[in-house]
Design an enzyme around this catalytic site. Structure first.
Site, short mmCIF file in Angstrom:
data_model
loop_
_atom_site.label_atom_id
_atom_site.label_comp_id
_atom_site.label_asym_id
_atom_site.label_seq_id
_atom_site.Cartn_x
_atom_site.Cartn_y
_atom_site.Cartn_z
N LYS A 14 -28.21 -60.50 -18.32
CA LYS A 14 -28.54 -61.30 -17.42
C LYS A 14 -28.80 -62.95 -17.80
O LYS A 14 -28.19 -63.80 -17.03
CB LYS A 14 -29.50 -60.36 -16.69
CG LYS A 14 -28.93 -59.42 -16.01
CD LYS A 14 -30.38 -58.41 -15.12
CE LYS A 14 -31.50 -58.15 -15.80
NZ LYS A 14 -31.14 -57.27 -16.78
N ARG A 89 -36.05 -56.32 -7.62
CA ARG A 89 -36.37 -55.20 -8.32
C ARG A 89 -36.40 -54.11 -7.58
O ARG A 89 -35.89 -53.20 -8.34
CB ARG A 89 -36.08 -55.45 -9.56
CG ARG A 89 -36.00 -55.74 -10.74
CD ARG A 89 -36.25 -56.34 -11.70
NE ARG A 89 -36.02 -55.85 -12.85
CZ ARG A 89 -36.23 -56.59 -14.15
NH1 ARG A 89 -36.13 -57.91 -14.26
NH2 ARG A 89 -35.19 -56.45 -16.15
N ARG A 123 -32.32 -56.38 -30.44
CA ARG A 123 -32.60 -58.13 -29.93
C ARG A 123 -33.81 -58.45 -30.52
O ARG A 123 -34.93 -57.75 -30.99
CB ARG A 123 -33.40 -57.28 -28.44
CG ARG A 123 -33.46 -58.80 -27.54
CD ARG A 123 -32.87 -59.11 -26.42
NE ARG A 123 -33.79 -57.85 -25.38
CZ ARG A 123 -33.54 -57.52 -24.14
NH1 ARG A 123 -32.68 -58.70 -23.34
NH2 ARG A 123 -33.65 -56.63 -23.20
N ARG A 156 -39.44 -57.32 -28.80
CA ARG A 156 -39.82 -57.24 -27.07
C ARG A 156 -40.52 -56.26 -27.83
O ARG A 156 -40.03 -55.75 -27.76
CB ARG A 156 -38.94 -57.61 -26.33
CG ARG A 156 -38.73 -59.26 -25.58
CD ARG A 156 -37.44 -58.67 -24.45
NE ARG A 156 -37.97 -58.17 -22.85
CZ ARG A 156 -37.07 -58.26 -22.35
NH1 ARG A 156 -35.92 -59.14 -22.38
NH2 ARG A 156 -36.82 -57.65 -21.19
N ARG A 167 -37.06 -48.20 -18.02
CA ARG A 167 -37.11 -49.57 -18.10
C ARG A 167 -35.19 -48.72 -17.26
O ARG A 167 -34.67 -49.19 -15.95
CB ARG A 167 -36.14 -50.44 -18.58
CG ARG A 167 -37.99 -51.15 -18.85
CD ARG A 167 -37.39 -51.74 -20.53
NE ARG A 167 -36.99 -52.86 -20.03
CZ ARG A 167 -36.41 -53.59 -21.32
NH1 ARG A 167 -36.02 -53.04 -22.58
NH2 ARG A 167 -35.00 -54.41 -21.16
P1 AMP Z 1 -36.67 -58.99 -17.41
O1 AMP Z 1 -36.83 -59.64 -18.52
O2 AMP Z 1 -35.13 -58.62 -16.83
O3 AMP Z 1 -36.49 -57.46 -18.55
O4 AMP Z 1 -37.82 -58.55 -17.68
C1 AMP Z 1 -39.23 -57.79 -17.77
C2 AMP Z 1 -40.28 -56.97 -17.52
O5 AMP Z 1 -40.03 -57.87 -16.45
C3 AMP Z 1 -39.96 -55.48 -16.32
O6 AMP Z 1 -39.60 -54.85 -17.41
C4 AMP Z 1 -40.90 -55.62 -15.39
O7 AMP Z 1 -41.92 -55.03 -16.09
C5 AMP Z 1 -41.29 -56.56 -15.19
N1 AMP Z 1 -39.71 -57.24 -13.88
C6 AMP Z 1 -39.51 -58.26 -14.11
N2 AMP Z 1 -39.15 -59.13 -12.83
C7 AMP Z 1 -39.84 -58.09 -12.52
C8 AMP Z 1 -39.24 -57.49 -10.75
N3 AMP Z 1 -38.22 -58.21 -10.14
N4 AMP Z 1 -39.86 -56.30 -10.68
C9 AMP Z 1 -40.88 -55.88 -10.85
N5 AMP Z 1 -41.45 -56.16 -12.05
C10 AMP Z 1 -40.36 -57.35 -12.97
#
Ligand code: AMP
Length: 225
Positions: A14, A89, A123, A156, A167
């Site tokens: 993404k 999400r 990663r 991470r 996730r």
């Molecule tokens: P990402 O980098 O997009 O994988 O996001 C990392 C983490 O941030 C996710 O696993 C959630 O804990 C939190 N997060 C990011 N975007 C959202 C969202 N739209 N809603 C809820 N939690 C989020």
């Protein structure tokens, strides 16, 4: 003015694809995950609130996510538009978002689960500038050291087997159904992200009717917030 949402399972690219599109089309790229990681690194109050939830691979509560997105979009620095990555999400987030914004398209990145695991577990992220690497496909020039700032590379907190399982479950239970809400009023383009990142970018552009990606030779590296 172009407004896109990019969604998909963890590790589907993404952020990479959003960066490639944003850089070339002058879009503002908004990543809620990056904003939260910045708060965690800076030890803010929000960082303290989300750190454990993120590390466990769970979704942060909708109210906080919505206020972060609302504030970010209210800066109105997106003269040519925006691409928002990893949001919405959940059903509530999607409804909140669609009340205020008309989206041109949703880009839905698809990747089989065994490939998700392979990519995510390889990663690494820079503790200094946030740039990310993949030890298999995009290793740093010097082991454990960021090419850009020399910072230490770490895994991470949510790129572990256990957090990834959570996730993926959160994705299938809460995020995938959001596509149905979008489909009522927005084109949703599904893209297979198994090919290399430039091929994937070209496919996204072809499907959205956008000009070709200008830099077919170079791979993309990005600085995360
Ligand atoms: P990402 O980098 O997009 O994988 O996001 C990392 C983490 O941030 C996710 O696993 C959630 O804990 C939190 N997060 C990011 N975007 C959202 C969202 N739209 N809603 C809820 N939690 C989020």
């Amino acid at each position: 003015m172009r407004k896109y949402v990019i969604t998909g399972v963890p590790g589907s690219g993404k952020s990479t694809q959003a960066t490639m599109l944003a850089r070339d089309l002058d879009l503002v790229q908004i990543s809620v995950g990056d904003i939260f990681r910045w708060h965690v690194r800076q030890h803010t109050k929000i960082g303290a609130h989300v750190r454990r939830t993120m590390a466990a691979g769970k979704l942060v509560d909708d109210d906080l996510v919505e206020s972060i997105v609302r504030e970010r979009l209210q800066l109105h620095d997106w003269n040519y538009g925006f691409i928002i990555d990893g949001f919405p999400r959940s059903r509530d987030q999607a409804e909140f978002f669609l009340e205020s914004y008309d989206i041109d398209a949703v880009i839905d990145l698809r990747l089989p689960e065994e490939e998700v695991r392979r990519r995510v577990l390889a990663r690494r992220i820079c503790t200094g500038c946030g740039r990310d690497y993949n030890l298999v496909t995009e290793p740093p020039a010097t082991e454990n050291s960021c090419d850009a700032c020399g910072g230490e590379l770490v895994t991470r907190a949510d790129d572990t087997e256990a957090a990834l399982t959570t996730r993926l479950r959160e994705y299938h239970e809460k995020t995938a159904p959001v596509l149905e809400i979008f489909r009522r009023k927005t084109p949703v383009v599904a893209i297979d992200t198994r090919p290399d990142e430039i091929t994937v970018q070209q496919e996204i552009r072809a499907r959205l009717g956008l000009p070709d990606y200008p830099d077919r030779a170079g791979s993309v590296r990005r600085n995360r917030a």
